[in-house]
Every structure is written in C-alpha cells, then in structure tokens.
Design a protein around this motif. Sequence first.
Motif, PDB file in Angstrom:
ATOM      1  N   THR A  13       0.841  -1.207   0.000  1.00 33.37           N
ATOM      2  CA  THR A  13       0.000   0.000   0.000  1.00 33.37           C
ATOM      3  C   THR A  13       0.870   1.250   0.000  1.00 33.37           C
ATOM      4  O   THR A  13       1.842   1.362   0.752  1.00 33.37           O
ATOM      5  N   LEU A  14       0.509   2.205  -0.850  1.00 35.16           N
ATOM      6  CA  LEU A  14       1.247   3.464  -0.971  1.00 35.16           C
ATOM      7  C   LEU A  14       0.244   4.607  -1.106  1.00 35.16           C
ATOM      8  O   LEU A  14      -0.526   4.661  -2.062  1.00 35.16           O
ATOM      9  N   VAL A  15       0.252   5.511  -0.130  1.00 35.04           N
ATOM     10  CA  VAL A  15      -0.649   6.661  -0.127  1.00 35.04           C
ATOM     11  C   VAL A  15      -0.007   7.799  -0.922  1.00 35.04           C
ATOM     12  O   VAL A  15       1.174   8.109  -0.732  1.00 35.04           O
ATOM     13  N   LEU A  16      -0.790   8.429  -1.799  1.00 37.59           N
ATOM     14  CA  LEU A  16      -0.308   9.572  -2.582  1.00 37.59           C
ATOM     15  C   LEU A  16      -0.992  10.841  -2.092  1.00 37.59           C
ATOM     16  O   LEU A  16      -2.219  10.944  -2.105  1.00 37.59           O
ATOM     17  N   LEU A  17      -0.191  11.810  -1.668  1.00 41.29           N
ATOM     18  CA  LEU A  17      -0.702  13.055  -1.079  1.00 41.29           C
ATOM     19  C   LEU A  17      -0.199  14.243  -1.902  1.00 41.29           C
ATOM     20  O   LEU A  17       1.000  14.527  -1.923  1.00 41.29           O
ATOM     21  N   PRO A  18      -1.107  14.938  -2.599  1.00 40.69           N
ATOM     22  CA  PRO A  18      -0.695  15.994  -3.528  1.00 40.69           C
ATOM     23  C   PRO A  18      -0.259  17.292  -2.863  1.00 40.69           C
ATOM     24  O   PRO A  18      -0.425  17.501  -1.670  1.00 40.69           O
ATOM     25  N   GLU A  19       0.271  18.164  -3.707  1.00 40.81           N
ATOM     26  CA  GLU A  19       0.863  19.415  -3.250  1.00 40.81           C
ATOM     27  C   GLU A  19      -0.163  20.534  -3.158  1.00 40.81           C
ATOM     28  O   GLU A  19      -1.360  20.324  -3.355  1.00 40.81           O
ATOM     29  N   ILE A  70      -7.240   5.524   7.144  1.00 35.96           N
ATOM     30  CA  ILE A  70      -6.242   4.449   7.268  1.00 35.96           C
ATOM     31  C   ILE A  70      -6.636   3.484   8.386  1.00 35.96           C
ATOM     32  O   ILE A  70      -6.493   2.262   8.255  1.00 35.96           O
ATOM     33  N   ILE A  71      -7.158   4.020   9.479  1.00 35.20           N
ATOM     34  CA  ILE A  71      -7.605   3.166  10.592  1.00 35.20           C
ATOM     35  C   ILE A  71      -8.807   2.324  10.173  1.00 35.20           C
ATOM     36  O   ILE A  71      -8.849   1.109  10.400  1.00 35.20           O
ATOM     37  N   ASP A  72      -9.783   2.964   9.537  1.00 40.62           N
ATOM     38  CA  ASP A  72     -11.021   2.265   9.181  1.00 40.62           C
ATOM     39  C   ASP A  72     -10.825   1.254   8.051  1.00 40.62           C
ATOM     40  O   ASP A  72     -11.412   0.166   8.076  1.00 40.62           O
ATOM     41  N   LYS A  73     -10.015   1.596   7.061  1.00 40.35           N
ATOM     42  CA  LYS A  73      -9.899   0.778   5.854  1.00 40.35           C
ATOM     43  C   LYS A  73      -8.658  -0.106   5.809  1.00 40.35           C
ATOM     44  O   LYS A  73      -8.628  -1.103   5.082  1.00 40.35           O
ATOM     45  N   HIS A  74      -7.633   0.252   6.584  1.00 35.97           N
ATOM     46  CA  HIS A  74      -6.368  -0.482   6.501  1.00 35.97           C
ATOM     47  C   HIS A  74      -5.803  -0.820   7.878  1.00 35.97           C
ATOM     48  O   HIS A  74      -4.580  -0.972   8.020  1.00 35.97           O
ATOM     49  N   GLY A  76      -5.126   0.795  10.376  1.00 37.80           N
ATOM     50  CA  GLY A  76      -4.185   1.738  10.972  1.00 37.80           C
ATOM     51  C   GLY A  76      -2.761   1.643  10.484  1.00 37.80           C
ATOM     52  O   GLY A  76      -1.870   2.263  11.064  1.00 37.80           O
ATOM     53  N   ARG A  77      -2.539   0.926   9.372  1.00 34.70           N
ATOM     54  CA  ARG A  77      -1.160   0.757   8.895  1.00 34.70           C
ATOM     55  C   ARG A  77      -1.110   0.723   7.371  1.00 34.70           C
ATOM     56  O   ARG A  77      -1.943   0.101   6.729  1.00 34.70           O
ATOM     57  N   ARG A  97       2.494  12.123  14.809  1.00 33.75           N
ATOM     58  CA  ARG A  97       1.344  11.971  15.698  1.00 33.75           C
ATOM     59  C   ARG A  97       1.138  10.519  16.166  1.00 33.75           C
ATOM     60  O   ARG A  97       0.478  10.280  17.176  1.00 33.75           O
ATOM     61  N   LYS A  98       1.642   9.557  15.403  1.00 36.19           N
ATOM     62  CA  LYS A  98       1.617   8.136  15.793  1.00 36.19           C
ATOM     63  C   LYS A  98       0.204   7.576  15.969  1.00 36.19           C
ATOM     64  O   LYS A  98       0.019   6.601  16.702  1.00 36.19           O
ATOM     65  N   LYS A  99      -0.759   8.165  15.287  1.00 37.61           N
ATOM     66  CA  LYS A  99      -2.116   7.609  15.324  1.00 37.61           C
ATOM     67  C   LYS A  99      -2.243   6.420  14.372  1.00 37.61           C
ATOM     68  O   LYS A  99      -3.082   5.542  14.565  1.00 37.61           O
ATOM     69  N   VAL A 100      -1.444   6.459  13.299  1.00 38.95           N
ATOM     70  CA  VAL A 100      -1.354   5.360  12.340  1.00 38.95           C
ATOM     71  C   VAL A 100       0.120   5.047  12.151  1.00 38.95           C
ATOM     72  O   VAL A 100       0.994   5.799  12.591  1.00 38.95           O
ATOM     73  N   HIS A 101       0.402   3.928  11.495  1.00 35.83           N
ATOM     74  CA  HIS A 101       1.802   3.568  11.267  1.00 35.83           C
ATOM     75  C   HIS A 101       2.107   3.510   9.777  1.00 35.83           C
ATOM     76  O   HIS A 101       1.355   2.927   8.999  1.00 35.83           O
ATOM     77  N   ILE A 102       3.223   4.140   9.403  1.00 35.81           N
ATOM     78  CA  ILE A 102       3.722   4.115   8.031  1.00 35.81           C
ATOM     79  C   ILE A 102       5.126   3.520   8.065  1.00 35.81           C
ATOM     80  O   ILE A 102       6.005   4.022   8.778  1.00 35.81           O
ATOM     81  N   ASP A 103       5.339   2.455   7.305  1.00 38.06           N
ATOM     82  CA  ASP A 103       6.688   1.873   7.259  1.00 38.06           C
ATOM     83  C   ASP A 103       7.671   2.819   6.572  1.00 38.06           C
ATOM     84  O   ASP A 103       8.769   3.065   7.074  1.00 38.06           O
TER      85      ASP A 103
END
Length: 255
Positions: A13-19, A70-74, A76-77, A97-103
């Motif tokens: 899984t790779l999240v893409l966050l635009p500018e 991310i928590i609801d669908k994945h 939290g990771r 913030r450590k609410k979710v985890h990203i490798d």
Amino acid sequence: MQFEEMGNMSGKTLVLLPETCCDWQTNFGSVIQNLSEKYHLICVNYDGFDGSDKIFPDMITVTEKIEKYIIDKHDGRVDGAIGSSLGSSFVGQLVMRKKVHIDHAIFGSPDLDQSGKIAAKLQSLLVVPILTSFTKGEKKRNKTKEKLKDFFLMSDETAEKFMNCFAKFNPESIKNEYYTDLLTHLEDDIYVEHTRAHFIYANKMGEKYLKRYKKHFRNPDIREFDMQHEQWLFGEKKYAEPVLEAIDEFMKMSV
C-alpha cells in the motif's frame, strides 16, 4: 475528502498526497501508471480540492481525516506514503502523531516552511494572490504557462493541465491550505520505531532545505537528484525514472 484505491491490489500500500493547489490526478498524473503496476495506491484529494463544494479547513483537520481512513480501511497501517511538496507536511504529521503507522514515509522535495501566526498571515497576503491570479486573463495565463514550460521543462500538455488545476479551485481553500501549512509545525529529531523517513532532495532548491530534513528527522534516508522542485512529476523521463527507482528501493527496505 476523496480517497480512491487503484493499481496492483496485491502490492504494497502506498498513499499519494498531492501538493498545494492540486489534486492527485494532476500532481501524480505523469507517474500514476508506473506506480499502479507495482503498488496498491491510495490516492487522496483534500477537502476543497476533491470536486466538492467544501472548503479546505486546516492541515490538522485534514490529517485527522486521513488517519481515520487508514484506521477504518487499513487497520491503521500502510506500507508507504509519499507527499508531493505540501503533501509531505501530511506525511510528517502522520508519522509524528503516531495515530497510524507508516513503514516508509517518503517526502517529495518539501520546503517544510514553518512560521508564527503573524509571519504566516503576511506570507499568505503576499503569496496567495499570486497563486490565485495565474490564470486571470489570457495574457497572464499564457505567460505563466510558458514559465512552467521553461523552468520545469514541462510539455505544453502538462503545463496546460497544471494551469487548469490552478484555475478550478476556490481561492478560500488555497488560502487556508497555504496559511495553515505554515502554522502546522514538525518537531525536531522525529523518530518512530519501524518507520523510515526517505527524502527526495532536489538539489536546485538549495542546501537550506537539506538541513531542514536532517533537523526534523533522525537519520533520514536522503537521495539527491539534480533537478528543480518536484521536477520528476512534470513528464520528463530523465527526471522521473531515477526517482521512481529510488521509491522502489525505499519500499523494499526493511524497517
């Protein structure tokens, strides 16, 4: 908010966050096919930039919405998240913030500008009118388009896509996005166990940004590229291919 999942659904899984002032379709349009072949993509469009009538509220409210998804669908990771420019501010907040985890937290040549309220307001008063006036009038639009082509070596088609992107969003959303990004600070020496921070460093931006990367994150993995800010996303293969190879390397690393 808009979340669209696509690509290799059995891949990492790779999240893409635009500018700033952009949606993922425009921001990552030149590399989406390549990324889709390898990764299960989670493409994000923020409030105000998602085709709805909503106005972008502030960086933390949007960060919370990304965390919730991310928590609801994945559970939290996610394996990775890449932020383009301002999108990197979201990556930094998600890690800190450590609410979710990203490798693998991947920062796309961000400036990581931070300021107090007075300075942020003054900068917004100067910069936001420029951002919202790029496409006002045919003469100004053509001039801006030619500058994009010259500075970033964009094709005419790519420059046109970015011009259309600038034109379609509510100035209030652009103002809120720019202003609250300056007020959303990162701590120094951020470290989260089993998370690696990777930076795409566009060396033509200048070394002061390199210093910021090292200031905010402990032992970041920094890859230097001879290019302008986010130039790898603007259609030239000679810039895109080395960065895409680096992303593949990041995503394979152990954490």
